[in-house]
Design a protein around this motif. Structure first.
Motif, PDB file in Angstrom:
ATOM      1  N   ILE A  45      -5.285  -0.352  -7.772  1.00 38.45           N
ATOM      2  CA  ILE A  45      -4.787  -0.045  -9.168  1.00 38.45           C
ATOM      3  C   ILE A  45      -6.157   0.578  -9.949  1.00 38.45           C
ATOM      4  N   ALA A  46      -7.210  -0.331  -9.674  1.00 40.26           N
ATOM      5  CA  ALA A  46      -8.507  -0.011 -10.267  1.00 40.26           C
ATOM      6  C   ALA A  46      -9.040   1.435  -9.985  1.00 40.26           C
ATOM      7  N   ALA A  47      -8.741   1.586  -8.952  1.00 40.42           N
ATOM      8  CA  ALA A  47      -9.334   3.019  -8.243  1.00 40.42           C
ATOM      9  C   ALA A  47      -8.581   4.101  -8.836  1.00 40.42           C
ATOM     10  N   ALA A  48      -7.306   3.895  -9.221  1.00 40.48           N
ATOM     11  CA  ALA A  48      -6.354   4.900  -9.595  1.00 40.48           C
ATOM     12  C   ALA A  48      -5.330   4.424 -10.481  1.00 40.48           C
ATOM     13  N   PRO A  49      -5.634   4.053 -11.609  1.00 38.08           N
ATOM     14  CA  PRO A  49      -4.838   3.720 -12.763  1.00 38.08           C
ATOM     15  C   PRO A  49      -3.452   4.520 -12.610  1.00 38.08           C
ATOM     16  N   GLY A  50      -2.471   3.938 -12.799  1.00 37.18           N
ATOM     17  CA  GLY A  50      -1.004   4.682 -12.969  1.00 37.18           C
ATOM     18  C   GLY A  50      -0.460   4.797 -11.906  1.00 37.18           C
ATOM     19  N   LEU A  51      -0.943   4.116 -10.746  1.00 40.42           N
ATOM     20  CA  LEU A  51      -0.159   4.376  -9.565  1.00 40.42           C
ATOM     21  C   LEU A  51       1.186   3.505  -9.636  1.00 40.42           C
ATOM     22  N   ASP A  52       2.262   3.893  -8.890  1.00 39.38           N
ATOM     23  CA  ASP A  52       3.373   3.285  -8.691  1.00 39.38           C
ATOM     24  C   ASP A  52       3.244   2.084  -7.604  1.00 39.38           C
ATOM     25  N   GLN A  53       4.162   1.369  -7.386  1.00 37.36           N
ATOM     26  CA  GLN A  53       4.101   0.501  -6.436  1.00 37.36           C
ATOM     27  C   GLN A  53       4.007   0.809  -4.888  1.00 37.36           C
ATOM     28  N   ALA A  54       4.849   1.679  -4.493  1.00 38.91           N
ATOM     29  CA  ALA A  54       4.810   2.447  -3.455  1.00 38.91           C
ATOM     30  C   ALA A  54       3.509   2.984  -2.883  1.00 38.91           C
ATOM     31  N   ASP A  63       3.738  -3.404   3.456  1.00 35.20           N
ATOM     32  CA  ASP A  63       5.191  -2.996   3.327  1.00 35.20           C
ATOM     33  C   ASP A  63       5.519  -2.925   1.607  1.00 35.20           C
ATOM     34  N   ARG A  64       6.266  -2.050   1.297  1.00 41.44           N
ATOM     35  CA  ARG A  64       6.641  -2.264  -0.197  1.00 41.44           C
ATOM     36  C   ARG A  64       7.039  -3.563  -0.631  1.00 41.44           C
ATOM     37  N   MET A  67       4.460  -5.889  -1.064  1.00 39.20           N
ATOM     38  CA  MET A  67       3.614  -5.509  -2.134  1.00 39.20           C
ATOM     39  C   MET A  67       4.378  -5.842  -3.420  1.00 39.20           C
ATOM     40  N   GLY A  68       5.544  -5.685  -3.431  1.00 38.94           N
ATOM     41  CA  GLY A  68       6.433  -6.025  -4.746  1.00 38.94           C
ATOM     42  C   GLY A  68       6.273  -7.514  -5.122  1.00 38.94           C
ATOM     43  N   GLY A  69       6.270  -8.221  -4.133  1.00 38.20           N
ATOM     44  CA  GLY A  69       5.993  -9.796  -4.253  1.00 38.20           C
ATOM     45  C   GLY A  69       4.606 -10.049  -4.932  1.00 38.20           C
ATOM     46  N   VAL A  70       3.717  -9.225  -4.262  1.00 41.36           N
ATOM     47  CA  VAL A  70       2.138  -9.682  -4.626  1.00 41.36           C
ATOM     48  C   VAL A  70       1.944  -9.060  -6.233  1.00 41.36           C
ATOM     49  N   LEU A  71       2.739  -7.922  -6.332  1.00 38.49           N
ATOM     50  CA  LEU A  71       2.482  -7.434  -7.688  1.00 38.49           C
ATOM     51  C   LEU A  71       3.387  -8.238  -8.851  1.00 38.49           C
ATOM     52  N   ASP A  72       4.496  -8.850  -8.167  1.00 37.24           N
ATOM     53  CA  ASP A  72       5.027  -9.618  -9.205  1.00 37.24           C
ATOM     54  C   ASP A  72       4.324 -10.771  -9.843  1.00 37.24           C
ATOM     55  N   ARG A  73       3.607 -11.273  -8.830  1.00 37.01           N
ATOM     56  CA  ARG A  73       2.857 -12.356  -9.207  1.00 37.01           C
ATOM     57  C   ARG A  73       1.663 -11.887  -9.813  1.00 37.01           C
ATOM     58  N   LEU A  74       0.931 -10.954  -9.805  1.00 35.90           N
ATOM     59  CA  LEU A  74      -0.121 -10.456 -10.496  1.00 35.90           C
ATOM     60  C   LEU A  74       0.357 -10.062 -11.846  1.00 35.90           C
TER      61      LEU A  74
END
Length: 142
Positions: A45-54, A63-64, A67-74
Motif C-alpha cells: 500500500i505504501a508503494a502504490a497508495p490507492g490499490l484495491d484489495q485484490a 489469496d484474496r 488478504m481480506g482478513g489481514v486488511l480487516d485487522r489493519l
C-alpha cells in the motif's frame, strides 16, 4: 530413495519456518505487533497508495480471502483506511493512515535486519544467487 531432509521442498519449508520465526521474534523485541503478511500489505500500500484489495493480495502473493482478513485487522487497528474509489464506486481503495506509515517506518529496518540475519553466513554473491534461485522457484522474474 532420496533422503527427505535434503529435498528442496523440505528445505524451503524449513527456511520459511526459520524466517517467519525470526521475523516474529525481531518484531516482538522491537515492540512492534506485525506479522509478515501485515508487513507485506503495508509495504504494498505504501508503494502504490490507492490499490484495491485484490491488487494488494496479488503483490503479496496471497489469496484474496486471506488478504481480506489481514486488511480487516489493519483497518481495525487504524493502520489502513478503506475508501470508495473515485473511478469505480463499487471498489474500495486502500491508503496507509499516519499510524500505518509510522509503524511501517519503524518496522522496515527491523525487517531488513531480519533478511541480513537470515543470510549472514552467505557471501554477497551467494546471497544474490539465493535470491535469484528463490525468485525462479517462486515463479517470478527477477
Amino acid at each position: 530413495m532420496t533422503d527427505f531432509l535434503t529435498m528442496p521442498g523440505y528445505l524451503i519449508r524449513r527456511a520459511h519456518q526459520a524466517a517467519t520465526a525470526r521475523f516474529a521474534e525481531e518484531m516482538s523485541q522491537a515492540g512492534l505487533a506485525l506479522t509478515p503478511f501485515q508487513y507485506a500489505a503495508l509495504s504494498a500500500i505504501a508503494a502504490a497508495p490507492g490499490l484495491d484489495q485484490a491488487r494488494v493480495a496479488q503483490m503479496a502473493d496471497c489469496d484474496r480471502a486471506t488478504m481480506g482478513g489481514v486488511l480487516d485487522r489493519l483497518v481495525d487497528r487504524g493502520l489502513v483506511a478503506r475508501t470508495v474509489s473515485e473511478r469505480d464506486r463499487r471498489a474500495r481503495v486502500l491508503h496507509l493512515t499516519e499510524s500505518g506509515a509510522a509503524l511501517l517506518a519503524q518496522a522496515r529496518p527491523v525487517a531488513e535486519a531480519v533478511q541480513d540475519t537470515l543470510t549472514e553466513g552467505l557471501s554477497t554473491a551467494d546471497r544474490a544467487m539465493l535470491t535469484d534461485l528463490l525468485t525462479r522457484i517462486a515463479g517470478r522474474r527477477a
